[in-house]
Design a protein around this motif. Structure first.
Motif, short mmCIF file in Angstrom:
data_model
loop_
_atom_site.label_atom_id
_atom_site.label_comp_id
_atom_site.label_asym_id
_atom_site.label_seq_id
_atom_site.Cartn_x
_atom_site.Cartn_y
_atom_site.Cartn_z
N PRO A 106 151.73 53.18 61.90
CA PRO A 106 151.17 52.07 60.95
C PRO A 106 149.91 52.40 60.79
CG PRO A 106 152.88 51.12 62.46
CD PRO A 106 152.65 52.34 62.88
N VAL A 107 149.52 51.96 59.40
CA VAL A 107 147.90 51.82 58.88
C VAL A 107 147.07 50.95 59.83
CG1 VAL A 107 148.02 50.25 57.03
CG2 VAL A 107 146.81 52.43 56.88
N THR A 108 147.63 49.94 60.43
CA THR A 108 146.93 48.88 60.93
C THR A 108 146.52 49.37 62.48
OG1 THR A 108 148.82 47.81 61.11
CG2 THR A 108 147.42 46.87 59.44
N VAL A 109 145.50 48.80 62.96
CA VAL A 109 145.20 48.89 64.39
C VAL A 109 146.37 48.23 65.36
CG1 VAL A 109 143.75 48.33 66.29
CG2 VAL A 109 142.76 49.14 64.03
N ALA A 110 146.65 47.19 64.79
CA ALA A 110 147.56 46.44 65.65
C ALA A 110 149.18 47.25 65.82
CB ALA A 110 147.72 44.76 65.32
N GLY A 111 149.25 47.77 64.24
CA GLY A 111 150.76 48.19 64.31
C GLY A 111 150.74 49.60 64.93
N ALA A 112 149.76 50.25 65.00
CA ALA A 112 149.55 51.61 65.65
C ALA A 112 149.76 51.10 67.28
CB ALA A 112 148.14 52.18 65.42
N LEU A 113 149.25 50.26 67.73
CA LEU A 113 149.26 49.77 69.05
C LEU A 113 150.69 49.21 69.43
CD1 LEU A 113 145.76 48.20 70.05
CD2 LEU A 113 146.56 50.56 70.23
N VAL A 114 151.29 48.74 68.55
CA VAL A 114 152.70 48.26 68.93
C VAL A 114 153.39 49.48 69.06
CG1 VAL A 114 154.72 47.35 67.63
CG2 VAL A 114 152.59 45.88 67.72
N LEU A 115 153.43 50.49 68.16
CA LEU A 115 154.25 51.69 68.35
C LEU A 115 153.70 52.62 69.58
CD1 LEU A 115 156.23 53.92 67.07
CD2 LEU A 115 154.19 54.94 65.87
N SER A 116 152.20 52.91 69.81
CA SER A 116 151.95 53.46 70.90
C SER A 116 152.29 53.14 72.40
CB SER A 116 150.44 53.62 70.79
OG SER A 116 149.91 54.18 72.02
N HIS A 117 152.34 51.47 72.26
CA HIS A 117 152.64 50.73 73.59
C HIS A 117 154.06 51.01 73.98
CE1 HIS A 117 152.02 47.82 76.63
NE2 HIS A 117 153.07 46.95 75.93
#
Lengths: 509, 509
Positions: B266-277
């Motif tokens: 996702p284009v947001t920091v929080a969204g990318a971290l949700v996926l990465s995590h």
């Protein structure tokens, strides 16, 4: 094609959809420490012992008189002042913990307090360099252009004396310098401490141009100066005079002992801080004796020399450690404070970027209120580079961007987007991306993220070469700020003409 | 003259009086945060929801079977695994919070735990570049030379796959690669996850060369691999096999979803971290299901793309923010974790240095246990530069130096030196300086601190040009570590010959 893109980025001819506000920053990080609280208290105690037992040489009689009147022991033949710790602690305590520096408009106002963050570009250089015109002594044209470059970037909040304009005689230099700051920018101007005559001229120019009465100016800081002690343990005449004059006119001094470990300071980090802190305390004490409650910034610029050659070094681990320790001392006092980036490279290469980044990160993590020399400073301050100004601005803007909030609400967490995109798919076209893509990310100033093939086809330009096109475009696009009206400029020029005919104001010794 | 100095610095032909220990570092800084504790808990909860409700595609049947046996819902036709949060939380909790990675000698051992700090050089590039030979596909010669360069610097504690040796066929590549790591270095080797055959070969080579039994190896980590998920929400066959094989052999995987915001995340920091995590949790769960208590590192490599071109970007504020958030998630789990520096520049210029510094400082302030790509990584990982390796090592060594203690006792505070040196004097010759000058300061690897005139006379070399002389000298001075005895090398070569005749081990799909 490439040139058009550069120009658009730099000059904002086609504005970005992204809106940023880098004008009033708060440092988002917890200040980092290098010493225990006991060690900080120990350094402070030793600094007080230095002032009390070893003393500080103060070359200005008026300053010695102020110290004496406050109870210090003064030895006139040696010009030494021995400052008791009670005097220092009681007097420094009268300095305000927070104040506002006023620009030409409220949008340019800047709070000085622990926790706020501002940047200045590289300052004080005799020389200037760019890839088009080479390395040369600074002139008023360079001062003008550097002021215009600074004006373009909100992440540089204060003006600073980038280069010394050696084509203007010293007794008239402050007129030309102040005129450029007032007419080309609406940011907070810098005023040299080169004698009372020059300071009063600059205050008058500033007050008239901004439509302020004398009382307005005295009541609210509208400019600042930088005071370098003559380490070790000495304050010269113009510096002492500046501390007094600026305090009495309600304008802040940024007190900056310049302590190179192994040269004008002890070879240890703790020893250099004992000296720097002692000198800063003495200078701040003088401001408060001249005018209790006067705005002032604590500061230090401590790095080391190369012990093989004696050459100044910047971006060293010792500089970072000293910055962290200085921040601890500033927080103990509760005062806003100044720190610096720096680099000793001779060209805008990987060394130059590395040293500036290391020292700027040190200052950022130390919690500095003002980070000076953050863009353009080269050769340990012997030149300012137009290209390095641009490439360093990328760093400054990234640091400013780190001060912005990072949403983590349900929309930012993007569960719906994660549901929409299948395993192994991509997010380029999903609704969550489409709603945000034009404003989601910091837009680089100078970075070229194209691949090697494309970059090679476009001429394989390095960052410095690209930066040349950027600063040229910024200068071409520059317009004067709204505050610089024709009437005000005409009045300013009339004042300068009059004072020039009267003989100007030579700098003090 | 200049060349001699460079050579001496680089090759240590004339050893410095200064002794450093950069082998086992502790991060001296307080980890910085970007989110509130509630926000971190919210990201974690959403990641668990992603695994439970949206699922993750796992291409390896054996891995799906392990998940299913643990109670996960598995849809075989779609290869989707839906992992309940209770399974994830209970299983991840069995991963050790601390373990030792063993080198060839105890001096090379490395603790992996929150608070320790180690660096790796740029890894995984298909190409390599230097100013002498130009940009070219990687070969075994480059692998060998980069291993020798890494061996020279204690501040790089782990070996990594710098470039892909494309002159060796894939079914034999792991022999040549492992041989170089064992014979040219005594540091902790990297093993590719390209199928069980290659991993078992590498484990056998390592155990034999280090004189370990199978049980010795299983009981103590002696190497590591890096696992990239195929974001979004997918784990391919070699990666899943690697997670299982390494866990069962007691060797750690460094789990690293590579999530570029706006592309595979996702284009947001929080969204990318949700996926990465989410992906990291799934991969760590798999290691623990394969072998409860197996050593493993949490990790992420999250940056953004340029939304105008889709090109990967590094050294951005979004990368720094993602690093800080990842650190918070790692600390919530209590696991050691991996982060990365990065740069998308095409040449070792100011952009390259800037981007690597920004991202490395982000990783350092985020409290990463391992900072990969810290030296030499160029073009977003499409090449490794010999010169950038050297100039980046200055940054790595400065960061390592910041881990050393800074004395603030009475001797360091230097009151006697301050007493000895008069106002306006200097500290070059005082006793305090003379006792310390030869060891007081970090000695630069590549920085040239001479003034502009001297630097010009010496040929006006930029940092990259000077770095060429430095890496050439290091390679000329290289000697094999004591652990690489002739007998061991002969036995290793015999093993490689035998396995080569048997057909080698092709990588898995």
């Amino acid at each position: 094609m490439r040139k058009t893109r550069s120009g658009r980025r730099a000059g904002q001819a086609q504005p970005s959809a992204r809106r940023t506000n880098y004008r009033q920053l708060k440092n988002p990080f917890t200040p980092q420490t290098i010493f225990s609280d006991d060690e900080v208290a120990g350094i402070h105690a030793t600094s007080l012992k230095v002032l009390e037992e070893l003393g500080i040489k103060v070359l200005l009689p008026e300053a010695r008189a102020l110290f004496k009147a406050a109870g210090a022991r003064v030895d006139e033949p040696s010009q030494m002042v021995y400052l008791g710790r009670e005097i220092v602690e009681a007097t420094v305590a009268t300095a305000p913990r927070s104040f506002i520096l006023h620009g030409a408009t409220p949008e340019r106002d800047l709070e000085m307090a622990l926790g706020t963050l501002s940047f200045q570009s590289g300052a004080g250089a005799p020389n200037v360099t760019d890839l088009k015109r080479g390395r040369r002594p600074g002139t008023m044209r360079d001062v003008t252009e550097l002021t215009q470059l600074v004006q373009r970037f909100d992440a540089i909040q204060m003006l600073s004396p980038g280069v010394e304009p050696q084509d203007v005689p010293p007794h008239l230099r402050h007129y030309a310098f102040t005129r450029v700051q007032l007419t080309e920018s609406d940011k907070i101007p810098f005023v040299f401490s080169r004698g009372t005559g020059q300071a009063l001229d600059a205050f008058e120019m500033l007050a008239d141009f901004r439509g302020l009465t004398d009382d307005d100016l005295r009541g609210r800081p509208h400019c600042y100066t930088i005071i370098n002690t003559n380490s070790p343990r000495q304050i010269d005449i113009p510096m002492a005079q500046g501390l007094i004059d600026f305090a009495r006119h309600g304008q802040p001094s940024i007190v900056t002992p310049f302590c190179l470990m192994g040269a004008m300071a002890p070879v240890t980090v703790a020893g250099a801080l004992v000296l720097s802190h002692a000198e800063a305390l003495a200078a701040i004490t003088l401001t408060q004796l001249a005018q209790s409650g006067a705005p002032v910034l604590y500061g230090s610029f401590s790095s080391n020399v190369d012990m093989k050659s004696g050459a100044p070094a910047f971006g060293t681990p010792e500089q970072v450690k000293a910055s962290l320790g200085t921040g601890q001392l500033a927080r103990m006092l509760g005062l806003p404070w100044r720190n610096a980036a720096g680099c000793a490279a001779n060209i805008n290469d990987a060394q130059a970027a590395h040293e500036t980044e290391i020292s700027a990160w040190g200052a950022l993590m130390a919690g500095a209120t003002v980070i000076i020399h953050a863009a353009g400073w080269l050769e340990g301050g012997l030149s300012v580079s137009y290209e390095k100004f641009i490439t360093d601005m990328e760093m400054v803007q990234v640091m400013a961007e780190l001060c912005t909030p990072t949403p983590a609400d349900a929309a930012a967490q993007a569960f719906e987007a994660l549901k929409e995109v299948p395993p192994g798919g991509h997010f380029f076209g999903c609704a969550h991306t489409m709603e945000r893509f034009s404003t989601a990310f910091y837009e680089p100033l100078i970075a070229d993220w194209s691949n090697f093939g494309t970059w090679s086809e476009r001429g394989a330009q390095d960052a410095s070469t690209r930066a040349t096109a950027t600063w040229e475009q910024i200068l071409a696009d520059h317009t004067r700020p709204a505050a610089a009206t024709g009437d005000r400029i005409a009045a300013l020029d009339a004042f300068i003409d009059k004072r020039t005919q009267e003989g100007g104001a030579p700098p003090s010794d």
